[in-house]
Design a protein around this motif. Structure first.
Motif, mmCIF file in Angstrom:
data_model
loop_
_atom_site.group_PDB
_atom_site.id
_atom_site.type_symbol
_atom_site.label_atom_id
_atom_site.label_comp_id
_atom_site.label_asym_id
_atom_site.label_seq_id
_atom_site.Cartn_x
_atom_site.Cartn_y
_atom_site.Cartn_z
ATOM 1 N N GLU A 70 0.828 -1.205 0.000
ATOM 2 C CA GLU A 70 0.000 0.000 0.000
ATOM 3 C C GLU A 70 0.866 1.260 0.000
ATOM 4 O O GLU A 70 0.578 2.237 -0.707
ATOM 5 C CB GLU A 70 -0.920 -0.008 1.218
ATOM 6 N N THR A 71 1.929 1.247 0.784
ATOM 7 C CA THR A 71 2.830 2.398 0.836
ATOM 8 C C THR A 71 3.511 2.615 -0.510
ATOM 9 O O THR A 71 3.588 3.745 -1.020
ATOM 10 C CB THR A 71 3.888 2.202 1.929
ATOM 11 N N ALA A 72 4.008 1.534 -1.104
ATOM 12 C CA ALA A 72 4.680 1.639 -2.402
ATOM 13 C C ALA A 72 3.719 2.140 -3.470
ATOM 14 O O ALA A 72 4.080 2.979 -4.316
ATOM 15 C CB ALA A 72 5.268 0.285 -2.799
ATOM 16 N N GLN A 73 2.487 1.651 -3.455
ATOM 17 C CA GLN A 73 1.503 2.084 -4.447
ATOM 18 C C GLN A 73 1.201 3.574 -4.294
ATOM 19 O O GLN A 73 1.117 4.306 -5.287
ATOM 20 C CB GLN A 73 0.220 1.267 -4.308
ATOM 21 N N ALA A 74 1.070 4.036 -3.065
ATOM 22 C CA ALA A 74 0.790 5.451 -2.840
ATOM 23 C C ALA A 74 1.950 6.320 -3.303
ATOM 24 O O ALA A 74 1.745 7.372 -3.945
ATOM 25 C CB ALA A 74 0.506 5.688 -1.356
ATOM 26 N N LEU A 75 3.175 5.903 -3.007
ATOM 27 C CA LEU A 75 4.344 6.670 -3.431
ATOM 28 C C LEU A 75 4.483 6.680 -4.947
ATOM 29 O O LEU A 75 4.812 7.709 -5.551
ATOM 30 C CB LEU A 75 5.602 6.086 -2.790
ATOM 31 N N ALA A 76 4.222 5.532 -5.577
ATOM 32 C CA ALA A 76 4.290 5.477 -7.041
ATOM 33 C C ALA A 76 3.291 6.442 -7.660
ATOM 34 O O ALA A 76 3.580 7.120 -8.661
ATOM 35 C CB ALA A 76 4.039 4.047 -7.518
ATOM 36 N N GLY A 77 2.110 6.526 -7.064
ATOM 37 C CA GLY A 77 1.089 7.435 -7.587
ATOM 38 C C GLY A 77 1.518 8.886 -7.566
ATOM 39 O O GLY A 77 1.128 9.680 -8.434
ATOM 40 N N GLU A 78 2.353 9.254 -6.594
ATOM 41 C CA GLU A 78 2.834 10.636 -6.509
ATOM 42 C C GLU A 78 3.748 10.997 -7.675
ATOM 43 O O GLU A 78 3.959 12.176 -7.958
ATOM 44 C CB GLU A 78 3.564 10.853 -5.187
#
Length: 473
Positions: free
Chosen positions: A297-305
């Protein structure tokens, strides 16, 4: 084939006769076997040895090395033959010691999480035998390389960002030195302050100081849960910046791999993945079910940025296997972009904060040079590879490719990086080692001279040194 002086024919004949008495048909000069041991996936011309020996014990290795010392013949250790910088080639001839028959798991200690193996066992063979212990050996250079070869080149690969490289996972070695002495570099304790670190000296020495005959390795618990994901990005810089953000945020990602748009096109051709032809990050997360979900979840959120889109999950073993099998076969995926071409496969590594700068400048250099050079990188630790495609029959094109490779290496060193993150030096990057380390290479020569005064151990590798008996580097 490289033009090179060969050891005296009489010495080779003598070696063949004597070894035939001790190891029988496991010493050979059959042309096909010599050819197989003189070539690899590298772009370098083949360099076959004069003889190939297949020992089964440390005692036999000692006998071969001692005979080579007496006859002044070069000794070239050989694992699975996947080296990319001529590491296991024989530019001065001599005897190649093929370790493939020394492939046993000698002792496992699950309670101490370590294992002692012969050097010819491959990482896949090892993990298959460890399956019921709940432990595994995580270093994954892509190819099913031998453990001895991985130690000799200080290999790493896709999971180094979490589990480290071979230098972090080798507890100790047994090796045969150039004078025939057998040494053990360490006991099984997890740490020691006892004298010089001979283990670290031999790990990465590419067989120039001795022949590794046993390796003691750290093992790691098999993760309870594993999840993989892929994510596309609008451009190369965005993908790299996302990878850096994931690492700097402290997410204990097991793998984070970068593939540029050109490589994605090759992978779609080769593996039929059907993914967008845009820069991608491939992730893998290890841990408990809850921690894996949190990491993802953290990686997905950071990738979205950073503009990451289409975060696609692969949770079943079959899906993950398909994804990482495609990643491990990027050489063939790259070659699919230009049938009939060969690839100069190179690598550099820079501090992670300079990775985007290095990759963007390299992409511009590729475009200006008119080359096809797909990129794949272990971006979690600043390491990336290029497959620079070229016509093997065009001297002009090969010269252009080599010039590009030199600019790449100089760029990486200028950013306080290294000429090779994991392929090793062999004879392909000797000049770059001098550029990177300067006078430190003179210190390496002193170590080499002390342990191998006759210059018989894998001569012509790592650095140029005084001529070995029977030839020149």
């Amino acid at each position: 084939m490289l033009t090179r002086p060969s050891p005296e024919g009489k010495a080779v004949d003598t070696a063949l006769a004597r070894l035939s008495e001790t190891i029988g048909p496991r010493i050979t000069r059959a042309a096909g076997i010599l050819a197989d041991h003189g070539r690899s996936e590298a772009y370098h011309p083949p360099c076959p040895p004069d003889l190939v020996a297949f020992p089964e014990t440390t005692k036999e290795v000692r006998g071969i090395v001692t005979l080579c010392r007496d006859l002044r013949l070069p000794v070239v250790p050989f694992g699975a033959g996947t080296s990319l910088e001529g590491n296991a080639a024989a530019p001065q001839g001599g005897i190649t010691i093929d370790m493939s028959r020394m492939n046993r798991l000698l002792a496992a200690s699950p309670e101490d999480m370590d294992v002692r193996v012969q050097p010819g066992i491959t990482r896949k063979q090892l993990n298959a035998q460890l399956r019921d212990t709940g432990l595994f050996f995580p270093i994954d250079p892509g190819a099913d390389a031998s453990i001895g070869g991985m130690a000799s080149t200080r290999a790493s690969g896709t999971m180094a960002v979490r589990y480290g490289t071979m230098k972090d996972n080798v507890l100790g070695l047994e090796a045969v030195l150039a004078d025939g002495r057998i040494i053990r570099t360490a006991r099984r304790a997890r740490k020691s302050s006892a004298g010089y670190d001979m283990t670290r000296l031999l790990v990465g020495a590419e067989g120039t100081l001795g022949v590794i005959t046993e390796v003691t390795l750290k093992l790691h618990p098999q993760p309870e849960a594993i999840s993989s994901a892929v994510c596309a990005f609008p451009d190369l810089k965005a993908a790299v910046d996302a990878a850096i953000a994931v690492i700097q945020s402290g997410v204990p990602v097991a793998r984070i791999e970068l593939l540029d748009a050109v490589m994605m096109r090759g992978m779609n051709l080769h593996a039929k993945l059907g993914l967008a032809e845009a820069p991608h990050l491939f992730f893998e997360f290890h841990g408990s079910k809850s921690s894996v979900a949190e990491q993802a979840e953290t990686a997905q959120a950071l990738a979205g940025e950073f503009g990451g889109q289409g975060f696609a999950w692969a949770t079943s073993p079959e899906e993950r296997s398909r994804l990482w099998h495609a990643r491990d076969n990027t050489l063939y995926a790259g070659l699919a972009l230009r049938p009939g071409a060969r690839a100069l496969v190179t690598d550099v590594c820079v501090p992670i904060s300079r990775l985007a700068e290095c990759l963007v400048a390299t992409a511009a250099d590729i475009a200006e040079s008119g080359l096809v050079a797909p990129v794949v990188g272990h971006v979690g630790d600043g390491n990336f590879h290029l497959l620079v495609l070229h016509d093997p029959d065009s001297a002009e094109e090969l010269a252009r490719v080599k010039a590009f490779n030199e600019r790449l290496v100089r760029r990486a060193i200028g950013l306080d990086g290294t000429c090779t993150g994991e392929h090793g030096v062999g004879f392909g990057k000797m000049d770059f080692l001098e550029l990177e380390l300067g006078a430190t290479v003179d210190a390496m020569r002193l170590v080499k001279q002390a342990l191998d005064p006759l210059g018989i151990m894998n001569p012509g590798k790592l650095f140029r040194s005084p001529p070995a008996p029977g030839g020149t580097p």
